[in-house]
Design a protein around this motif. Structure first.
Motif, PDB file in Angstrom:
ATOM      1  N   UNK A 245      18.339  67.642  19.356  1.00  0.00           N
ATOM      2  CA  UNK A 245      18.523  68.657  20.405  1.00  0.00           C
ATOM      3  C   UNK A 245      18.816  68.008  21.753  1.00  0.00           C
ATOM      4  N   UNK A 246      18.024  66.996  22.145  1.00  0.00           N
ATOM      5  CA  UNK A 246      18.223  66.350  23.438  1.00  0.00           C
ATOM      6  C   UNK A 246      19.598  65.708  23.541  1.00  0.00           C
ATOM      7  N   UNK A 247      20.053  65.072  22.448  1.00  0.00           N
ATOM      8  CA  UNK A 247      21.325  64.352  22.478  1.00  0.00           C
ATOM      9  C   UNK A 247      22.524  65.294  22.513  1.00  0.00           C
ATOM     10  N   UNK A 248      22.445  66.416  21.803  1.00  0.00           N
ATOM     11  CA  UNK A 248      23.631  67.265  21.638  1.00  0.00           C
ATOM     12  C   UNK A 248      23.632  68.513  22.501  1.00  0.00           C
ATOM     13  N   UNK A 249      22.492  68.913  23.031  1.00  0.00           N
ATOM     14  CA  UNK A 249      22.406  70.178  23.762  1.00  0.00           C
ATOM     15  C   UNK A 249      23.398  70.271  24.931  1.00  0.00           C
ATOM     16  N   UNK A 250      23.549  69.242  25.784  1.00  0.00           N
ATOM     17  CA  UNK A 250      24.517  69.363  26.887  1.00  0.00           C
ATOM     18  C   UNK A 250      25.940  69.587  26.379  1.00  0.00           C
ATOM     19  N   UNK A 251      26.328  68.853  25.337  1.00  0.00           N
ATOM     20  CA  UNK A 251      27.668  68.983  24.782  1.00  0.00           C
ATOM     21  C   UNK A 251      27.859  70.359  24.151  1.00  0.00           C
ATOM     22  N   UNK A 252      26.911  70.803  23.363  1.00  0.00           N
ATOM     23  CA  UNK A 252      27.031  72.085  22.661  1.00  0.00           C
ATOM     24  C   UNK A 252      27.192  73.223  23.662  1.00  0.00           C
ATOM     25  N   UNK A 253      26.355  73.243  24.679  1.00  0.00           N
ATOM     26  CA  UNK A 253      26.401  74.358  25.617  1.00  0.00           C
ATOM     27  C   UNK A 253      27.630  74.327  26.518  1.00  0.00           C
ATOM     28  N   UNK A 254      27.932  73.158  27.076  1.00  0.00           N
ATOM     29  CA  UNK A 254      28.988  73.094  28.090  1.00  0.00           C
ATOM     30  C   UNK A 254      30.379  72.987  27.476  1.00  0.00           C
ATOM     31  N   UNK A 255      30.562  72.152  26.459  1.00  0.00           N
ATOM     32  CA  UNK A 255      31.893  71.947  25.914  1.00  0.00           C
ATOM     33  C   UNK A 255      32.272  72.976  24.853  1.00  0.00           C
ATOM     34  N   UNK A 256      31.306  73.425  24.066  1.00  0.00           N
ATOM     35  CA  UNK A 256      31.621  74.352  22.982  1.00  0.00           C
ATOM     36  C   UNK A 256      31.465  75.815  23.380  1.00  0.00           C
ATOM     37  N   UNK A 257      30.467  76.104  24.229  1.00  0.00           N
ATOM     38  CA  UNK A 257      30.184  77.502  24.551  1.00  0.00           C
ATOM     39  C   UNK A 257      30.417  77.848  26.015  1.00  0.00           C
ATOM     40  N   UNK A 258      30.961  76.903  26.780  1.00  0.00           N
ATOM     41  CA  UNK A 258      31.434  77.204  28.121  1.00  0.00           C
ATOM     42  C   UNK A 258      30.384  77.391  29.187  1.00  0.00           C
ATOM     43  N   UNK A 259      29.184  76.906  28.973  1.00  0.00           N
ATOM     44  CA  UNK A 259      28.142  77.027  30.000  1.00  0.00           C
ATOM     45  C   UNK A 259      28.453  76.087  31.167  1.00  0.00           C
ATOM     46  N   UNK A 260      28.125  76.520  32.366  1.00  0.00           N
ATOM     47  CA  UNK A 260      28.287  75.672  33.545  1.00  0.00           C
ATOM     48  C   UNK A 260      27.144  74.660  33.604  1.00  0.00           C
ATOM     49  N   UNK A 261      27.299  73.576  34.369  1.00  0.00           N
ATOM     50  CA  UNK A 261      26.180  72.633  34.523  1.00  0.00           C
ATOM     51  C   UNK A 261      24.913  73.302  35.032  1.00  0.00           C
ATOM     52  N   UNK A 262      25.075  74.283  35.915  1.00  0.00           N
ATOM     53  CA  UNK A 262      23.910  74.986  36.441  1.00  0.00           C
ATOM     54  C   UNK A 262      23.231  75.816  35.339  1.00  0.00           C
ATOM     55  N   UNK A 263      24.062  76.479  34.510  1.00  0.00           N
ATOM     56  CA  UNK A 263      23.513  77.254  33.397  1.00  0.00           C
ATOM     57  C   UNK A 263      22.817  76.345  32.394  1.00  0.00           C
ATOM     58  N   UNK A 264      23.429  75.201  32.141  1.00  0.00           N
ATOM     59  CA  UNK A 264      22.814  74.240  31.224  1.00  0.00           C
ATOM     60  C   UNK A 264      21.435  73.819  31.728  1.00  0.00           C
ATOM     61  N   UNK A 265      21.348  73.480  33.013  1.00  0.00           N
ATOM     62  CA  UNK A 265      20.066  73.044  33.577  1.00  0.00           C
ATOM     63  C   UNK A 265      19.022  74.154  33.463  1.00  0.00           C
ATOM     64  N   UNK A 266      19.450  75.398  33.721  1.00  0.00           N
ATOM     65  CA  UNK A 266      18.523  76.528  33.639  1.00  0.00           C
ATOM     66  C   UNK A 266      18.042  76.732  32.215  1.00  0.00           C
ATOM     67  N   UNK A 267      18.959  76.684  31.247  1.00  0.00           N
ATOM     68  CA  UNK A 267      18.594  76.910  29.857  1.00  0.00           C
ATOM     69  C   UNK A 267      17.736  75.770  29.315  1.00  0.00           C
ATOM     70  N   UNK A 268      18.048  74.543  29.733  1.00  0.00           N
ATOM     71  CA  UNK A 268      17.241  73.396  29.317  1.00  0.00           C
ATOM     72  C   UNK A 268      15.806  73.551  29.829  1.00  0.00           C
ATOM     73  N   UNK A 269      15.682  73.956  31.082  1.00  0.00           N
ATOM     74  CA  UNK A 269      14.360  74.180  31.654  1.00  0.00           C
ATOM     75  C   UNK A 269      13.633  75.322  30.976  1.00  0.00           C
ATOM     76  N   UNK A 270      14.351  76.379  30.606  1.00  0.00           N
ATOM     77  CA  UNK A 270      13.742  77.520  29.932  1.00  0.00           C
ATOM     78  C   UNK A 270      13.188  77.110  28.563  1.00  0.00           C
ATOM     79  N   UNK A 271      13.972  76.308  27.824  1.00  0.00           N
ATOM     80  CA  UNK A 271      13.508  75.842  26.513  1.00  0.00           C
ATOM     81  C   UNK A 271      12.272  74.948  26.654  1.00  0.00           C
ATOM     82  N   UNK A 272      12.302  74.066  27.655  1.00  0.00           N
ATOM     83  CA  UNK A 272      11.134  73.209  27.892  1.00  0.00           C
ATOM     84  C   UNK A 272       9.910  74.049  28.236  1.00  0.00           C
TER      85      UNK A 272
END
Length: 417
Positions: A245-272
């Motif tokens: 999850x840690x290794x692939x989550x940034x790539x999966x969200x931003x490159x495959x599903x179009x999340x912005x860096x800000x959205x990625x940071x928010x979702x990562x924090x929410x999961x944590x």
């Protein structure tokens, strides 16, 4: 039926002095040592491009500075853990943290990328003393269900540290470069060394120390114990899921599903946050009302279902799904780890007292080796399938291994209220 690792020294006292348990400084030191792996690796992540520019090298070479640190932490635990069963906890811990401080200073002045890779290995190996001995000290101080409660509380640190560390590293880069980050780690190491010398009493009395069978002998005894090995497999599978999850989550969200860096940071924090909340619920409520073995089994079942769900989404079984279903499944997957990591470690550590260092070493080294192996595999192709496949296989293997080896009656006997 197997039995816990045998004692070759005088029996350990059932408890350590009460002040050592209750002193808040002791818990703060253990919490800081628990956060050390994330601080040593994740605080450095925002500086990776800076390192590549400094040495005019590729991202692949710079990534090796992370891999070498993880391998150093794994090998260091295998050495220091059993050693602490023989020498006590304080001396190896103080020595390790002093060497960690020195290695961090050396990293700050590394003249080449190759030397930095080697120094990061030494930094990880020295810092391993803090990680492995912290778990052993918890075993020295607590018994039964209380160990699960303490590990669950420390999950708060484990869950928050990977989120805060990169943010702190990014802020440091406003004032310094990557060398300054290693200087900050050196300061942290020096402060921890001083705190241990002043505020952390010895938790393993001389009479309880192991004088024979140290090292491989201890580990063979532990691995011969079915319940310990089942718990080790459960913890290892959970870590395989987490590192994928840690290794692939940034790539999966931003490159495959179009999340912005800000959205990625928010979702990562929410999961944590989900993992932390579940971990706290586990420590404050669940372990006091249900057998720890049952909680681990339920958590592994939930983890396996979430892994299968992510694999179905990633492979296109339900067509072209959007970001929300993927985030929902990953939230459940990460949150379920709050039921697993602390409890599996507690069950395993409960199997032994005077081989707690060796037990901690096996648990910690296995997780770091798995992290070093799984992280590059999770991004093999330009899809989320490798990540989801690793998560499904890791969760399924953990559930099967735990169910087969850590029999219900044996596991419950270790966690009587």
């Amino acid at each position: 039926m197997s039995s816990p690792a045998r004692n070759t020294a005088a029996p350990a006292p059932e408890t350590t002095p009460a002040p050592a348990r209750r002193h808040p400084l002791v818990f703060l030191i253990l919490a800081a040592l628990t956060a050390l792996p994330s601080l040593s690796s994740d605080i450095y992540l925002p500086a990776l491009p800076n390192v590549a520019d400094t040495f005019t090298t590729t991202a692949v070479v710079v990534q090796l500075t992370l891999t070498s640190c993880l391998i150093g932490m794994a090998l260091g635990q295998l050495t220091v853990g059993p050693l602490s069963d023989r020498l006590g906890r304080r001396r190896p811990l103080i020595t390790g943290m002093a060497l960690y401080t020195a290695a961090s200073i050396a990293c700050a002045f590394a003249p080449t990328a190759d030397l930095l890779i080697g120094l990061r290995f030494l930094q990880g190996a020295a810092g391993a003393a803090g990680i492995v001995i912290a778990r052993a000290i918890i075993r020295d101080l607590y018994e039964g269900v209380k160990i699960a409660e303490v590990f669950s509380t420390l999950m708060l640190i484990s869950g928050v540290a990977p989120v805060i560390a990169p943010l702190f590293g990014a802020q440091l880069l406003h004032f310094t470069d990557w060398r300054g980050i290693f200087a900050a780690l050196a300061i942290l190491g020096a402060l921890l060394t001083a705190a241990i010398m002043v505020g952390l009493p010895e938790s393993l009395p001389a009479a309880a120390r192991r004088v024979r069978g140290v090292g491989l002998g201890q580990m063979r005894e532990l691995l011969a114990d079915r319940v310990f090995t089942g718990c080790l497999i459960a913890a290892s599978g959970a870590f395989a899921v987490f590192f994928a999850y840690l290794a692939a989550f940034p790539f999966v969200l931003q490159d495959l599903y179009g999340a912005t860096p800000q959205s990625y940071a928010l979702l990562f924090g929410l999961n944590a946050a989900g993992m932390v909340v579940v971990g706290q619920l586990n420590g404050r409520y669940l372990v006091r009302r249900f057998p720890v073995h049952a909680i681990v089994t339920a958590g592994l079942g939930l983890l396996t279902v979430a892994g299968l769900g992510m694999l179905a989404l990633a492979s296109g079984l339900f067509g072209d799904v959007g970001l929300i279903p993927v985030c929902g499944v990953l939230f459940v997957l990460v949150a379920s780890l709050g039921l697993l990591i602390g409890n599996a470690n507690a069950l395993a550590m409960n199997r032994t007292r005077n081989a707690a260092g060796a037990a901690s070493a096996l648990l910690g080294a296995t997780s770091f080796f798995i992290g070093a192996l799984v992280s590059p595999l999770a991004g093999l192709t330009a899809s989320a399938v490798p990540m989801a496949l690793i998560q499904t296989l890791g969760a399924g293997a953990a559930l099967a291994g735990f169910a087969l080896l850590a029999g219900r009656h044996q596991a419950q006997a270790d966690t009587k209220h």
